[in-house]
Design an enzyme around this catalytic site. Structure first.
Site, PDB file in Angstrom:
ATOM      1  N   LYS A 193     -61.096 -34.291 -54.100  1.00 54.61           N
ATOM      2  CA  LYS A 193     -61.026 -34.590 -52.662  1.00 54.61           C
ATOM      3  C   LYS A 193     -59.765 -35.384 -52.343  1.00 54.61           C
ATOM      4  CE  LYS A 193     -61.698 -35.405 -48.442  1.00 54.61           C
ATOM      5  NZ  LYS A 193     -61.579 -34.411 -47.404  1.00 54.61           N
ATOM      6  N   GLY A 197     -71.234 -37.217 -41.248  1.00 55.86           N
ATOM      7  CA  GLY A 197     -72.694 -37.145 -41.380  1.00 55.86           C
ATOM      8  C   GLY A 197     -73.362 -36.354 -40.277  1.00 55.86           C
ATOM      9  N   ARG A 237     -46.394 -17.913 -52.323  1.00 56.52           N
ATOM     10  CA  ARG A 237     -46.706 -19.071 -53.162  1.00 56.52           C
ATOM     11  C   ARG A 237     -46.676 -20.371 -52.357  1.00 56.52           C
ATOM     12  NH1 ARG A 237     -41.994 -18.372 -57.303  1.00 56.52           N
ATOM     13  NH2 ARG A 237     -41.019 -18.068 -55.270  1.00 56.52           N
ATOM     14  N   CYS A 292     -58.000 -40.099 -42.359  1.00 62.51           N
ATOM     15  CA  CYS A 292     -58.095 -39.699 -43.766  1.00 62.51           C
ATOM     16  C   CYS A 292     -56.790 -39.710 -44.555  1.00 62.51           C
ATOM     17  CB  CYS A 292     -58.720 -38.308 -43.859  1.00 62.51           C
ATOM     18  SG  CYS A 292     -60.451 -38.306 -43.336  1.00 62.51           S
TER      19      CYS A 292
HETATM   20  P1  NAD Z   1     -67.347 -42.781 -39.357  1.00 64.58           P
HETATM   21  O1  NAD Z   1     -66.803 -44.136 -39.278  1.00 64.58           O
HETATM   22  O2  NAD Z   1     -67.183 -41.846 -38.210  1.00 64.58           O
HETATM   23  O3  NAD Z   1     -68.928 -42.844 -39.649  1.00 64.58           O
HETATM   24  C1  NAD Z   1     -69.498 -43.628 -40.662  1.00 64.58           C
HETATM   25  C2  NAD Z   1     -70.856 -44.101 -40.170  1.00 64.58           C
HETATM   26  O4  NAD Z   1     -71.521 -44.749 -41.244  1.00 64.58           O
HETATM   27  C3  NAD Z   1     -70.793 -45.117 -39.019  1.00 64.58           C
HETATM   28  O5  NAD Z   1     -71.514 -44.623 -37.917  1.00 64.58           O
HETATM   29  C4  NAD Z   1     -71.443 -46.378 -39.621  1.00 64.58           C
HETATM   30  O6  NAD Z   1     -72.199 -47.075 -38.660  1.00 64.58           O
HETATM   31  C5  NAD Z   1     -72.321 -45.791 -40.687  1.00 64.58           C
HETATM   32  N1  NAD Z   1     -72.698 -46.739 -41.746  1.00 64.58           N
HETATM   33  C6  NAD Z   1     -71.902 -47.576 -42.456  1.00 64.58           C
HETATM   34  N2  NAD Z   1     -72.636 -48.233 -43.367  1.00 64.58           N
HETATM   35  C7  NAD Z   1     -73.917 -47.813 -43.232  1.00 64.58           C
HETATM   36  C8  NAD Z   1     -75.133 -48.096 -43.894  1.00 64.58           C
HETATM   37  N3  NAD Z   1     -75.171 -48.958 -44.924  1.00 64.58           N
HETATM   38  N4  NAD Z   1     -76.256 -47.486 -43.478  1.00 64.58           N
HETATM   39  C9  NAD Z   1     -76.235 -46.601 -42.463  1.00 64.58           C
HETATM   40  N5  NAD Z   1     -75.110 -46.263 -41.808  1.00 64.58           N
HETATM   41  C10 NAD Z   1     -73.964 -46.872 -42.191  1.00 64.58           C
HETATM   42  O7  NAD Z   1     -66.764 -42.159 -40.690  1.00 64.58           O
HETATM   43  P2  NAD Z   1     -66.435 -40.611 -40.964  1.00 64.58           P
HETATM   44  O8  NAD Z   1     -65.152 -40.256 -40.286  1.00 64.58           O
HETATM   45  O9  NAD Z   1     -67.648 -39.806 -40.728  1.00 64.58           O
HETATM   46  O10 NAD Z   1     -66.112 -40.665 -42.535  1.00 64.58           O
HETATM   47  C11 NAD Z   1     -67.135 -40.884 -43.473  1.00 64.58           C
HETATM   48  C12 NAD Z   1     -66.590 -40.598 -44.865  1.00 64.58           C
HETATM   49  O11 NAD Z   1     -66.230 -39.214 -44.950  1.00 64.58           O
HETATM   50  C13 NAD Z   1     -65.325 -41.378 -45.218  1.00 64.58           C
HETATM   51  O12 NAD Z   1     -65.335 -41.665 -46.591  1.00 64.58           O
HETATM   52  C14 NAD Z   1     -64.213 -40.392 -44.897  1.00 64.58           C
HETATM   53  O13 NAD Z   1     -63.058 -40.623 -45.674  1.00 64.58           O
HETATM   54  C15 NAD Z   1     -64.848 -39.072 -45.288  1.00 64.58           C
HETATM   55  N6  NAD Z   1     -64.320 -37.900 -44.566  1.00 64.58           N
HETATM   56  C16 NAD Z   1     -64.029 -37.986 -43.231  1.00 64.58           C
HETATM   57  C17 NAD Z   1     -63.574 -36.850 -42.570  1.00 64.58           C
HETATM   58  C18 NAD Z   1     -63.216 -36.883 -41.093  1.00 64.58           C
HETATM   59  O14 NAD Z   1     -62.651 -35.918 -40.597  1.00 64.58           O
HETATM   60  N7  NAD Z   1     -63.526 -37.929 -40.360  1.00 64.58           N
HETATM   61  C19 NAD Z   1     -63.429 -35.643 -43.253  1.00 64.58           C
HETATM   62  C20 NAD Z   1     -63.762 -35.599 -44.604  1.00 64.58           C
HETATM   63  C21 NAD Z   1     -64.214 -36.740 -45.258  1.00 64.58           C
HETATM   64  C1  UDX Z   2     -57.773 -33.909 -42.741  1.00 63.29           C
HETATM   65  C2  UDX Z   2     -57.912 -32.701 -43.683  1.00 63.29           C
HETATM   66  O1  UDX Z   2     -57.263 -31.586 -43.079  1.00 63.29           O
HETATM   67  C3  UDX Z   2     -59.371 -32.383 -43.942  1.00 63.29           C
HETATM   68  O2  UDX Z   2     -59.486 -31.332 -44.892  1.00 63.29           O
HETATM   69  C4  UDX Z   2     -60.045 -33.627 -44.498  1.00 63.29           C
HETATM   70  O3  UDX Z   2     -61.408 -33.374 -44.747  1.00 63.29           O
HETATM   71  C5  UDX Z   2     -59.888 -34.783 -43.538  1.00 63.29           C
HETATM   72  O4  UDX Z   2     -58.483 -35.015 -43.299  1.00 63.29           O
HETATM   73  P1  UDX Z   2     -57.909 -34.261 -40.120  1.00 63.29           P
HETATM   74  O5  UDX Z   2     -57.271 -35.571 -40.393  1.00 63.29           O
HETATM   75  O6  UDX Z   2     -59.111 -34.223 -39.258  1.00 63.29           O
HETATM   76  O7  UDX Z   2     -58.326 -33.539 -41.493  1.00 63.29           O
HETATM   77  O8  UDX Z   2     -56.844 -33.308 -39.400  1.00 63.29           O
HETATM   78  P2  UDX Z   2     -55.606 -32.416 -39.874  1.00 63.29           P
HETATM   79  O9  UDX Z   2     -55.640 -31.198 -39.051  1.00 63.29           O
HETATM   80  O10 UDX Z   2     -55.501 -32.272 -41.323  1.00 63.29           O
HETATM   81  O11 UDX Z   2     -54.364 -33.275 -39.335  1.00 63.29           O
HETATM   82  C6  UDX Z   2     -54.067 -34.565 -39.810  1.00 63.29           C
HETATM   83  C7  UDX Z   2     -52.769 -35.053 -39.176  1.00 63.29           C
HETATM   84  O12 UDX Z   2     -51.658 -34.297 -39.643  1.00 63.29           O
HETATM   85  C8  UDX Z   2     -52.741 -34.936 -37.649  1.00 63.29           C
HETATM   86  O13 UDX Z   2     -52.085 -36.045 -37.095  1.00 63.29           O
HETATM   87  C9  UDX Z   2     -51.930 -33.683 -37.413  1.00 63.29           C
HETATM   88  O14 UDX Z   2     -51.281 -33.666 -36.151  1.00 63.29           O
HETATM   89  C10 UDX Z   2     -50.921 -33.770 -38.548  1.00 63.29           C
HETATM   90  N1  UDX Z   2     -50.379 -32.472 -38.941  1.00 63.29           N
HETATM   91  C11 UDX Z   2     -51.223 -31.505 -39.391  1.00 63.29           C
HETATM   92  C12 UDX Z   2     -49.002 -32.270 -38.908  1.00 63.29           C
HETATM   93  O15 UDX Z   2     -48.238 -33.152 -38.506  1.00 63.29           O
HETATM   94  N2  UDX Z   2     -48.523 -31.063 -39.324  1.00 63.29           N
HETATM   95  C13 UDX Z   2     -49.339 -30.060 -39.780  1.00 63.29           C
HETATM   96  O16 UDX Z   2     -48.818 -28.997 -40.147  1.00 63.29           O
HETATM   97  C14 UDX Z   2     -50.728 -30.287 -39.812  1.00 63.29           C
END
Ligand code: NAD
Ligand code: UDX
Length: 530
Positions: free
Chosen positions: A225, A16, A265, A281
């Site tokens: 996703k 966010g 590929r 994730c």
């Molecule tokens: P996060 O835990 O860092 O943040 C979520 C936030 O939402 C927290 O700050 C929490 O306090 C807030 N929250 C929860 N319920 C709430 C409510 N009812 N009103 C207002 N705030 C509220 O989570 P994140 O890592 O940002 O992930 C969020 C979503 O995005 C998840 O579904 C995750 O799978 C997805 N996502 C995460 C990543 C990543 O790299 N972290 C990447 C792609 C997608």
């Molecule tokens: C992942 C996806 O890449 C991203 O697109 C999605 O939105 C959220 O989840 P993230 O978890 O932040 O992102 O990092 P990523 O770089 O994908 O790595 C995930 C884990 O896999 C890490 O522990 C990384 O060290 C490991 N990794 C990654 C490997 O072991 N080998 C690789 O080749 C790549």
């Protein structure tokens, strides 16, 4: 539809916060508010010590938030309800961690926060509103939302639901948001659904080329996703499975990945063998997909995806077993230096880090574990081990934290590299890449940090609270921008016990160079070539 004036992001976390900031930067005429229930998190977003570290994020936030170079259009606030009332579009970006109790525990996503946000929007919205699923959710979540909105929404207020999953990776979030491979927008294929998709596409259109904005039906978008993360995780489990064969045969998994990846590929990315993938994730989303297949009565499909996670678990324990057998079958009383605790470099995030499992196993062997990570604090390591089932008395007894790699390695029998921080590598530096490949010496700035916290208005069971804390550690993290100096491995050799071992779980070590210094080196995916 009238032009979009106000947009709200619910959930000021890893997704966010950066997503809201970039959208605000690129749409100066739109008011963007990022809301969260956590006061501390919002206060941090309003300061210069942001609650998460992402290279390049602070300048983006400051430009839109601080009204120094242009009128302010980015706001961080805890006024969730007031902000929803004003918004034309609401993005739901709350956490969807794996359930820890009840039906589907350990597999299904905990949708409590997501449903809570949906109910809040339904209760507060006073005008027609587009609701965007940005959190990663099971396929057909929009159908559940529709029912809730219909039951609770105010009379005369229309909602249109879109799916717009986020694909950013931590550590490269700003680059990923600025130049996304694609923007995916799923909508109902009705005139109003397609119109809503167009409205959202126009917001992205201010910086993303039109051809990179993909519109699909809503169920495809939700599933895409989970599919993308499952396919990425599956590649890592595949290369890790091959790494075991390499260790047994004398082949080198780096050479395998390079040779295979040259086939256009297959491609070269996400083929870096490692001690196992971590992060909030991959595991969660693969399990989510597998659970979905189970509930759809597709046990073979469920088992297939489950095996991706199983290989990852096996890879972690396989690595520890190799440490134990190489160190003559016993770790009792031996000091083991652990380099790195975060789940990958350039983040202080430790969620699902492979280091947790390895350290747990080392504790079970009664090793004296000393951990050094340039960004992760002792408090966070303690909390992570605690919530992952270690007894705190054992942690106190067997684990210590070092402030530098030298204190960490002093009088140790082995150094175990678990995170690929640049400072641990003795390989020659190659130019930066966006994602891991076989030569992943990225030259990104050193990370600072994150404090995750969340509060939720919904009633939570103790198990849910523990899940929340699991995914939102409340611990403050080191805030230093400094790029640490490379480890001097010659010095490390001098201060270690003999024989001196290095176990490289990240393939960042040039084994030949260390062997010439006298080290015994064991590396993921490399066996004895003779
Ligand atoms: P996060 O835990 O860092 O943040 C979520 C936030 O939402 C927290 O700050 C929490 O306090 C807030 N929250 C929860 N319920 C709430 C409510 N009812 N009103 C207002 N705030 C509220 O989570 P994140 O890592 O940002 O992930 C969020 C979503 O995005 C998840 O579904 C995750 O799978 C997805 N996502 C995460 C990543 C990543 O790299 N972290 C990447 C792609 C997608
Ligand atoms: C992942 C996806 O890449 C991203 O697109 C999605 O939105 C959220 O989840 P993230 O978890 O932040 O992102 O990092 P990523 O770089 O994908 O790595 C995930 C884990 O896999 C890490 O522990 C990384 O060290 C490991 N990794 C990654 C490997 O072991 N080998 C690789 O080749 C790549």
């Amino acid at each position: 539809m009238s032009p979009v004036k106000s947009v709200c992001f619910i959930g000021a976390g890893f997704v966010g916060g950066p997503s809201g900031a970039v959208l605000a930067l690129k749409n100066p005429d739109v008011e963007v508010s990022v809301v969260d229930l956590s006061d501390t998190r919002i206060a941090a977003w309003n300061s210069d010590a942001l609650p998460i570290y992402e290279p390049g994020l602070l300048p983006v936030v400051k430009e839109a938030r601080d009204a120094e170079v242009r009128p302010q259009n980015l706001f961080f606030t805890t006024d969730v309800r007031g902000t929803i009332k004003r918004a034309d579009i609401v993005f739901i970006c709350v956490n969807t961690p794996t359930k820890t109790a009840g039906i589907g525990a350990g597999k299904a996503p905990n949708m409590a926060y997501f449903e809570s946000a949906t109910r809040m929007i339904a209760a507060e919205a006073e005008k027609d509103t587009i609701i965007v699923e940005k959190s990663t959710v099971p396929c057909r979540t929009a159908a559940n939302m529709r029912e809730i909105l219909k039951a609770i929404g105010k009379p005369g207020v229309n909602f249109e639901i879109l799916s717009n999953p986020e694909f950013l990776a931590e550590g490269t979030a700003v680059a990923d948001l600025m130049r996304p491979d694609r923007i995916l927008i799923g909508s109902m294929q009705t005139p109003s659904g397609l119109e809503a998709a167009e409205v959202l596409a126009n917001l992205y259109g201010s910086w993303v080329p039109k051809e990179n904005i993909l519109k699909t039906n809503i169920w495809s978008s939700e599933l895409a996703k989970l599919a993308a993360n499952a396919l990425l995780a599956q590649r890592i489990s595949s290369i890790n499975a091959l790494s075991a064969i390499c260790e047994a045969t004398g082949a080198d998994v780096g050479e395998i990945a390079y040779a295979a990846g040259l086939d256009s590929r297959i491609g070269s990315r996400m083929l870096q063998a490692s001690v196992g993938f971590g992060g909030s994730c991959f595991r969660k989303d693969v399990l989510n997909l597998s659970y979905m297949a189970e509930t759809l009565h597709l046990p073979e499909v469920a088992a297939y995806w489950q095996s991706v996670v199983a290989i990852n678990e096996w890879q972690k324990s396989r690595f520890t077993k190799r440490i134990i057998s190489t160190l003559y079958g016993t770790l009792t009383g031996k000091k083991i230096a652990v380099y790195g605790f975060s789940y990958k470099k350039n983040t202080a995030d430790t969620r699902e880090s492979a280091a947790i499992s390895v350290v747990k196993d080392l504790i079970a062997e009664q090793a004296k574990v000393c951990i050094y990570d340039p960004q992760v604090t002792k408090a966070q390591i303690w909390e992570e081990l605690d919530i992952n089932g270690c007894h705190l008395e054992d942690v106190e007894k067997y684990v210590s934290i070092a402030q530098n790699p030298y204190d960490c390695a002093s009088e140790s029998h082995a150094v175990v590299v678990l995170t690929e921080w640049d400072e641990f590598s003795n390989k020659d530096v190659v130019p930066a890449k966006k994602t891991a490949g076989e030569n992943p010496q990225q030259l990104l700035p050193s990370p600072v940090a994150s404090e995750h916290s969340s509060d939720n208005e919904m009633e939570m069971t103790p198990a849910d609270k523990s899940a929340r804390e699991r995914y939102n550690p409340r611990i403050a993290i080191k805030h230093t921008e400094a790029q640490n100096a490379k480890v001097d491995w010659e010095q490390i050799f001098d201060i270690m016990e003999r024989p001196a071992f290095v176990f490289d779980g990240r393939r960042v070590i040039d084994a030949g160079k260390l062997q010439r210094l006298g080290f015994h080196v064991e590396c993921i995916g490399r066996g004895n070539p003779f």
